[in-house]
Write an enzyme that holds these catalytic residues in place. Sequence first.
Site, PDB file in Angstrom:
ATOM      1  N   THR A 135     140.496 -45.589 -82.178  1.00 47.68           N
ATOM      2  CA  THR A 135     140.992 -46.003 -83.647  1.00 47.68           C
ATOM      3  C   THR A 135     141.983 -47.124 -83.610  1.00 47.68           C
ATOM      4  OG1 THR A 135     140.922 -43.610 -84.436  1.00 47.68           O
ATOM      5  CG2 THR A 135     142.447 -45.130 -85.573  1.00 47.68           C
ATOM      6  N   CYS A 180     136.047 -36.065 -87.422  1.00 49.10           N
ATOM      7  CA  CYS A 180     137.084 -36.189 -88.172  1.00 49.10           C
ATOM      8  C   CYS A 180     136.733 -35.841 -89.597  1.00 49.10           C
ATOM      9  CB  CYS A 180     137.406 -37.656 -88.166  1.00 49.10           C
ATOM     10  SG  CYS A 180     137.365 -38.439 -86.440  1.00 49.10           S
ATOM     11  N   ASN A 182     128.036 -42.293 -83.823  1.00 46.36           N
ATOM     12  CA  ASN A 182     128.460 -40.966 -83.455  1.00 46.36           C
ATOM     13  C   ASN A 182     127.843 -39.691 -83.856  1.00 46.36           C
ATOM     14  OD1 ASN A 182     130.142 -42.322 -85.559  1.00 46.36           O
ATOM     15  ND2 ASN A 182     131.133 -40.328 -85.680  1.00 46.36           N
ATOM     16  N   THR A 227     155.336 -50.020 -73.316  1.00 48.17           N
ATOM     17  CA  THR A 227     155.045 -49.900 -72.126  1.00 48.17           C
ATOM     18  C   THR A 227     153.701 -49.258 -71.623  1.00 48.17           C
ATOM     19  OG1 THR A 227     157.546 -49.383 -71.813  1.00 48.17           O
ATOM     20  CG2 THR A 227     156.079 -48.600 -69.940  1.00 48.17           C
TER      21      THR A 227
HETATM   22  N1  PLP Z   1     134.485 -44.881 -83.083  1.00 50.31           N
HETATM   23  C1  PLP Z   1     133.625 -43.821 -83.044  1.00 50.31           C
HETATM   24  C2  PLP Z   1     132.201 -44.310 -83.211  1.00 50.31           C
HETATM   25  C3  PLP Z   1     133.799 -42.721 -82.617  1.00 50.31           C
HETATM   26  O1  PLP Z   1     133.117 -41.823 -82.470  1.00 50.31           O
HETATM   27  C4  PLP Z   1     135.366 -42.354 -82.768  1.00 50.31           C
HETATM   28  C5  PLP Z   1     135.916 -40.995 -82.201  1.00 50.31           C
HETATM   29  O2  PLP Z   1     135.062 -39.939 -82.725  1.00 50.31           O
HETATM   30  C6  PLP Z   1     136.179 -43.326 -82.910  1.00 50.31           C
HETATM   31  C7  PLP Z   1     135.830 -44.607 -83.317  1.00 50.31           C
HETATM   32  C8  PLP Z   1     137.824 -42.950 -82.662  1.00 50.31           C
HETATM   33  O3  PLP Z   1     138.128 -42.900 -81.397  1.00 50.31           O
HETATM   34  P1  PLP Z   1     139.581 -42.176 -80.751  1.00 50.31           P
HETATM   35  O4  PLP Z   1     139.309 -40.623 -81.159  1.00 50.31           O
HETATM   36  O5  PLP Z   1     139.757 -42.507 -79.432  1.00 50.31           O
HETATM   37  O6  PLP Z   1     140.574 -42.838 -81.810  1.00 50.31           O
END
Ligand code: PLP
Length: 397
Positions: free
Chosen positions: A82, A336, A162, A248
Amino acid sequence: MFSDLYNEGVQKIYLDYNATTPVRQEVLDAMLPYFKNFYGNPSSVHSLGQETRKVVEDAREKIAVLLGAEKPSEIVFTSCGTESNNYAIKGVAFALKNKGNHIITSKIEHHSVLEVCQYLEKKFDYRVTYLPVDKYGIVNPNDVEKSITDQTILISIMHINNEVGSIEPIEEIGKMTKEKGVIFHTDAVQSCGKIPLDVKNLGVNLLSLSGHKFYAPKGVGAVYIKEGTKLHPLLHGGAHEKNRRAGTENVAYIVGLAKALEIAHRDMDGESKRLLNLRQKLEDGIFEKIGSVQINGNPQKRVFNTSNISFNCVEGEGILMSLDIEGICASTGSACSSGTLEPSHVLSAMGIPPGISQGSVRFSLGHYTTEKDIDKLLAVLPKIIERLRAMSPLWNK
Ligand code: PLP
């Protein structure tokens, strides 16, 4: 297989590897010394600091080589996918605000791309084009090309989706954006560690990755920034990461990230074939034992571990709860957005009607998935679907 430290006593069948993965023992072993023994701040000039500085730079170099980057300095460590996506998109948008205000992305991106674009539209008057996808969830490179204007400063298209696992034509888009001189970012969070990535072949200026999708811990990621690409920093503070990401460095997690990527590449060939066979078994079994189902996503251009299946006349959430009672963990889509009853924005963009997309379940396989796990799933799932359908007023009994 499940004798690793973190899995002791856990009898779950985990089929949700696109949401997150457990930390592999080898990764944990590599990380442990950097919590207690080698704890120096990499910015300190004394020997304890210099030790961890070297470790961070070694990890950076390893990752740069594995991604085909020109230089280690093109890798910037972040806290997650993210953050990498936020940094890439806001970073370019703010750095190039005098050059143009138009961004191109797709309708099936992760929320960490879509929400950033919407934020830029609402708060800063950027214009964003959200490209459609075909029925398999694939973006058409011609649509990207046609959308470019003299105001376009950034194109952001994900590498692997995803929810359905569709593999996007990144190389093709990369060639075209290079010719047009537009900065190209790809969210490679779901491809990194699963398939070989070469930033030069992909033709990208920016690429996001996240450790917890390939057996490193949650809370560490990176962004590849091609040399010469200007980005406004997201975090302000110290001069860490060559003034690109203050804070850091998370030494132990950075070590884990590099180790996990190394292992992923070492095992990639065998692992992808093994999981493709297991997924085939899962899909064949579901088609054989359960009627009125459809696979969402491209039959060919789909990553080997992901199977998104719609079961007619049942709610995905109901299937998940019943599977959970049987000790099987799966998902309705992105971790999410699960928990909401909104139909998936990805399946909607693919033209799948809400009635069908609401009955969809994503099974995503990974390192610890065995044939026995698939057998157990195929033993319990038909009965679950039969029971849920028997209760459904929509099901034609
Ligand atoms: N982008 C994609 C395609 C994802 O599947 C995800 C998490 O499911 C993310 C970004 C976000 O990654 P993170 O959970 O490390 O913030």
